[in-house]
Design a protein around this motif. Structure first.
Motif, short mmCIF file in Angstrom:
data_model
loop_
_atom_site.label_atom_id
_atom_site.label_comp_id
_atom_site.label_asym_id
_atom_site.label_seq_id
_atom_site.Cartn_x
_atom_site.Cartn_y
_atom_site.Cartn_z
N THR A 69 0.84 -1.18 0.00
CA THR A 69 0.00 0.00 0.00
C THR A 69 0.89 1.24 0.00
N VAL A 70 1.88 1.28 0.89
CA VAL A 70 2.75 2.45 1.01
C VAL A 70 4.03 2.15 0.24
N ALA A 71 4.23 2.88 -0.86
CA ALA A 71 5.32 2.54 -1.77
C ALA A 71 6.06 3.78 -2.23
N GLU A 72 7.32 3.58 -2.55
CA GLU A 72 8.16 4.59 -3.18
C GLU A 72 8.65 4.01 -4.50
N ILE A 73 8.45 4.75 -5.59
CA ILE A 73 8.80 4.27 -6.92
C ILE A 73 10.04 5.03 -7.37
N LEU A 74 11.10 4.28 -7.73
CA LEU A 74 12.37 4.89 -8.11
C LEU A 74 12.84 4.34 -9.45
N LEU A 75 13.56 5.18 -10.20
CA LEU A 75 14.19 4.76 -11.44
C LEU A 75 15.66 5.17 -11.36
N ASP A 76 16.52 4.16 -11.31
CA ASP A 76 17.95 4.39 -11.09
C ASP A 76 18.19 5.29 -9.88
N GLY A 77 17.44 5.03 -8.84
CA GLY A 77 17.61 5.77 -7.60
C GLY A 77 16.89 7.10 -7.52
N ARG A 78 16.32 7.55 -8.64
CA ARG A 78 15.58 8.81 -8.65
C ARG A 78 14.12 8.54 -8.30
N VAL A 79 13.57 9.29 -7.36
CA VAL A 79 12.20 9.07 -6.92
C VAL A 79 11.22 9.60 -7.96
N LEU A 80 10.38 8.70 -8.47
CA LEU A 80 9.31 9.10 -9.38
C LEU A 80 8.07 9.54 -8.61
N GLY A 81 7.82 8.92 -7.47
CA GLY A 81 6.65 9.28 -6.68
C GLY A 81 6.46 8.33 -5.51
N ARG A 82 5.50 8.66 -4.68
CA ARG A 82 5.17 7.85 -3.50
C ARG A 82 3.66 7.64 -3.46
N THR A 83 3.24 6.49 -2.93
CA THR A 83 1.82 6.16 -2.85
C THR A 83 1.49 5.69 -1.45
N ARG A 84 0.19 5.79 -1.09
CA ARG A 84 -0.24 5.35 0.25
C ARG A 84 -1.70 4.89 0.23
N ASN A 85 -2.14 4.30 -0.90
CA ASN A 85 -3.54 3.90 -0.99
C ASN A 85 -3.66 2.68 -1.89
N MET A 86 -4.08 1.57 -1.33
CA MET A 86 -4.27 0.32 -2.07
C MET A 86 -5.42 0.42 -3.07
N HIS A 87 -6.37 1.31 -2.80
CA HIS A 87 -7.62 1.35 -3.56
C HIS A 87 -7.56 2.29 -4.76
N ARG A 88 -6.38 2.80 -5.12
CA ARG A 88 -6.24 3.74 -6.23
C ARG A 88 -5.25 3.21 -7.26
N ALA A 89 -5.38 3.72 -8.49
CA ALA A 89 -4.34 3.54 -9.50
C ALA A 89 -3.41 4.74 -9.45
N HIS A 90 -2.19 4.56 -9.95
CA HIS A 90 -1.19 5.64 -9.93
C HIS A 90 -0.46 5.66 -11.27
N ARG A 91 -0.11 6.88 -11.71
CA ARG A 91 0.53 7.08 -13.02
C ARG A 91 1.71 8.02 -12.85
N PHE A 92 2.86 7.66 -13.47
CA PHE A 92 4.07 8.46 -13.35
C PHE A 92 4.67 8.69 -14.74
N ASP A 93 5.10 9.92 -14.98
CA ASP A 93 5.71 10.31 -16.25
C ASP A 93 7.13 9.77 -16.31
N VAL A 94 7.39 8.91 -17.31
CA VAL A 94 8.75 8.36 -17.51
C VAL A 94 9.24 8.66 -18.91
#
Length: 785
Positions: A82-107
């Motif tokens: 549920t609580v996640a940090e999304i990284l690409l080569d160590g760079r933080v793309l975003g953080r989440t804290r809700n199991m009930h939602r979808a999430h989208r990140f610009d890559v």
């Protein structure tokens, strides 16, 4: 055209320095199971051996594929638990804290090593609790402090398996010019005309590009321009075929396709299925209080419902086929409404698709249950965002007919000692009476909303007042005999139930080795209710001599008691239609092998309760109430006929009989008086009513006082069938087919035979028919030992 690339392969899970293969969608528990790191938590007491998993942080990794070739690239997670940090080569793309939602990140233009780091749900919940303060709840676990499936933390039927992982699909989306961000379909029917209004939101890379949306449904087409990032396209379908609940008509579904265009070049497509129908909730006041009656296409319904819990503690394991199997079982039991309970999740599209096709009405709880929920940040913003997303996501489904704000939280505030403990702190009322009704009214105005279950409609009445709105009947299971169901006539019974253990083969699989005993450590571990076995015992002792030390007899009698208890409630409340407008049994399904209120156990086996639901939820039902036979007719046609009434002795003699005509209108209830001379007297007599192949039986005394004859019957076996012919009264005969073979299933449950009567029980999945084995798998009422 938008291109979507699933990211299901190539993931690894970091565990103590090792990289384990990971499945996406999935979760940490299922990956550790597949790697042989943890034992199956469903077996024995292994649940306690894997508790450490929920206390750890976890990291998933893989390479992100090339993102070039389009103007925009998005990394899309349909569900992060549920609580996640999304990284690409160590760079933080975003953080989440809700199991009930979808999430989208610009890559866009990025590549490299993708990491998804999950923080322990316990750590996050405890951090939020430290920030916003303590809130009371029905359980000690801290589920109310984060937006996660509450029953991950255990329930009175479920294991404590606190999950983490990418539980829904992950993909890379690449697109140019524009994409469809959201489509909100408002479907209405009026004066024989179906109207579809599609409110479209788009995301752009080029502001100046002219955009058009083209929609089609039922052979009709329409176009509209997009002004900036939004537009609306409207269609009309003449004389649409109406979608009906099962038992009331057919379930025609219409394909809707919406295409986003730039200079006639397709950029993106959105496809769904819809159905045309109207739904209202009649809550008007009357001489009995205030009602709660669903009205579909102008037809007032008695809802024949079941409560649904997540079918697995690891929801990523629930396949489309499994949803359909479980929901087909529900429909096969006469169910026409499924309540998605608030301690679980917004289910996947597969669940609602199956309900659309099967004609199962869906009552959808927002995910709040049995606790005071803080309304401060970081929770408040997440609650509104998830509500907005899921309301729009589920709007296309005609099966969805009701939004409900929470499970038991309004009741808990008033009766469970929360109010003084809160001392003015927020507890969720602002969600249930503010945020959620506002979101539903704005986005989905065609469906009714109710603030909670139970809920009387306002604070002018007690939240669980049976005379107003929805009612949960739990005093009976917790403290009283099930005969007390007949003491009240609630307007709508949204929860009630009685426990029983799962099928014998399910217990054998879950508790391998050794003899089974009601109070063995393994059995007690798979009994999560507070004093559950004590309540089972007290419930039995009101009716039977308790079978000390006889597990097989205990198992049979608890199954009988569960079926009788639930039937007693449904028969009584159905007989009071239209004052009572529905029953929702707790519960349809189990998520693991456990003693619980379910009709279908954790291995998918049908308990005797399931077959009893088929009887009491059928369109037509006979039930004896006092000195009256009640004829319940939920069919579309009038029911007329004659009922044969027999006063009998347990030895099989007919003491008196009569034939009485009856007439019950369509969707109506009628009463037939029972003459005084036909009333059974004492423990040796009973009353039987038969009409059109249906039967009602009334024994005026508890079983422990009835001098049953020793049951005598003949058994014959043929491929796929067992036939039993009674030579004496045989009450509550049950073939436990799974004792013949774990794969075997019987097509009926409890049946009472009078002397000379016979029943043929269909048996599927039985590889080696054995007449001797059949005798050992047949149970019925016997003389007291």
């Amino acid at each position: 055209m938008l291109q979507a690339t699933p990211l299901t392969e190539g993931w690894t899970l970091r565990h103590e320095g090792d990289a384990l293969p990971a499945a996406v969608p999935g979760c940490v528990h299922t990956d550790l199971l597949a790697a042989g790191v943890i034992p199956d938590p469903f077996l024995g007491r292994n649940e306690t051996e894997v508790a450490w998993v929920g206390r750890r942080d976890w990291t998933y990794e893989r390479e992100l594929p090339a993102t070039n070739g389009h103007e925009q690239a998005d990394l899309v997670f349909d569900g992060l638990d549920t609580v996640a940090e999304i990284l690409l080569d160590g760079r933080v793309l975003g953080r989440t804290r809700n199991m009930h939602r979808a999430h989208r990140f610009d890559v866009t233009g990025l590549s490299g090593r993708l990491s998804v780091r999950f923080v322990s749900a316990y750590a996050e919940a405890e951090a939020v609790r430290g920030k916003v303060g303590e809130r009371p709840g029905a359980y000690a676990e801290p589920f109310q402090y984060l937006r996660k499936m509450a029953c991950s933390f255990g329930w009175d039927w479920g294991p404590t398996l606190v999950t983490a992982g990418m539980w829904r699909p992950v993909r890379l989306e690449r697109w140019s010019t524009a994409r469809i961000a959201r489509v909100r379909p408002v479907v209405t029917v009026e004066d024989g005309l179906g109207r579809v209004e599609l409110a479209v939101e788009v995301e752009r890379t080029r502001v100046e590009a002219p955009l058009v949306v083209e929609a089609r449904v039922g052979g009709e087409r329409a176009r509209a321009e997009i002004d900036g990032t939004a537009g609306t396209v409207r269609l009309q379908v003449p004389r649409p075929r109406l979608w009906w609940p099962r038992g009331y008509g057919e379930q025609p579904l219409y394909d809707v396709e919406l295409t986003l265009l730039h200079e006639d070049r397709e950029l993106d497509v959105w496809r769904r299925r819809i159905g045309f129908r109207t739904v209202e909730l009649d809550r008007r006041a009357d001489e009995h209080g205030s009602g709660f009656t669903l009205v579909v296409n102008g037809e007032r319904l008695f809802a024949r419902g079941v409560n649904w819990i997540p079918d697995d503690p690891f929801p990523s394991r629930i396949t489309r086929e499994r949803y359909r199997e479980r929901l087909r079982q529900a429909a096969g039991a006469g169910v026409d409404l499924v309540r998605v309970w608030g301690g679980g999740i917004y289910e996947s599209e597969d669940f609602y698709d199956a309900c659309d096709e099967l004609g199962l009405l869906v009552w959808q709880d927002f995910p709040f249950a049995c606790a005071a929920y803080p309304e401060e940040q970081p929770l408040r913003g997440e609650v509104e965002a998830e509500a907005r997303e899921n309301v729009v996501r589920l709007m296309p489904h005609p099966s969805l007919v009701l939004w409900n704000g929470n499970n038991e939280n309004l009741w808990g505030f008033r009766d469970w000692g929360w109010e003084p403990r809160l001392a003015g702190d927020s507890w969720g009322e602002g969600y249930y009476l503010g945020v959620l009704p506002r979101v539903v009214a704005e986005l989905d105005p065609t469906r009714p909303y109710t603030a909670g279950s139970p809920w009387s409609g306002s604070w002018e009445h007690h939240p669980n007042d049976p005379a107003h709105g929805t009612h949960h009947s739990w005093d009976v299971w917790n403290r009283e005999d099930y005969a007390e169901y007949r003491a009240t006539v609630p307007r709508f019974v949204a929860e009630f139930g009685w426990q029983a253990p799962p099928a014998y083969a399910t217990l054998r699989r879950a508790l391998p080795g050794g003899e089974l005993a009601a109070d063995s450590p393994g059995m007690l571990h798979h009994q999560k209710a507070d004093d559950g076995n004590g309540k089972l015992r007290r419930g039995l002792e009101r009716h039977f001599a308790f079978p000390e030390g006889d597990f097989d007899r205990w198992h049979y009698l608890t199954q009988v008691n569960q079926a009788r208890a639930v039937a007693a409630g449904i028969e009584h409340w159905r007989s009071h239609w239209p004052r009572c407008a529905g029953t929702v049994v707790w519960q349809l399904n189990d998520c693991w092998p456990v003693t619980s209120w379910a009709a279908i156990d954790g291995d998918g086996r049908e308990k005797p309760l399931y077959h009893e639901l088929r009887r009491v939820y059928a369109d037509r039902l006979l039930t004896l109430r006092g000195r009256a036979l009640v004829v319940v007719n939920q069919a579309a046609e009038e029911w007329t006929g004659a009922v044969r009434l027999r006063r009998m002795s347990v030895e099989g003699a007919v003491i008196g009989e009569a034939e009485v005509g009856f007439r019950a209108g369509r969707r109506a209830v009628a009463e037939v008086a029972v003459a005084r001379e036909l009333e059974p007297v004492g423990a040796k007599e009973f009353l039987v009513a038969d009409a059109d192949g249906l039967r009602a039986v009334h024994f005026p005394a508890p079983d422990r006082d009835i001098p049953y004859p020793r049951p005598e019957f003949d058994v014959s076996v043929a491929p796929g069938a067992v036939t039993v012919t009674a030579r004496t009264l045989v009450r509550d005969l049950l073939l436990q087919a799974d004792r013949l073979d774990p794969e075997a299933r019987a097509d009926r449950g409890l049946v009472t035979l009078l002397p000379g009567e016979r029943v043929t029980i269909g048996v599927s999945g039985w590889r080696t028919p054995d007449p001797d084995a059949v005798r050992s798998a047949l149970f019925c009422m016997e003389p007291h030992r």
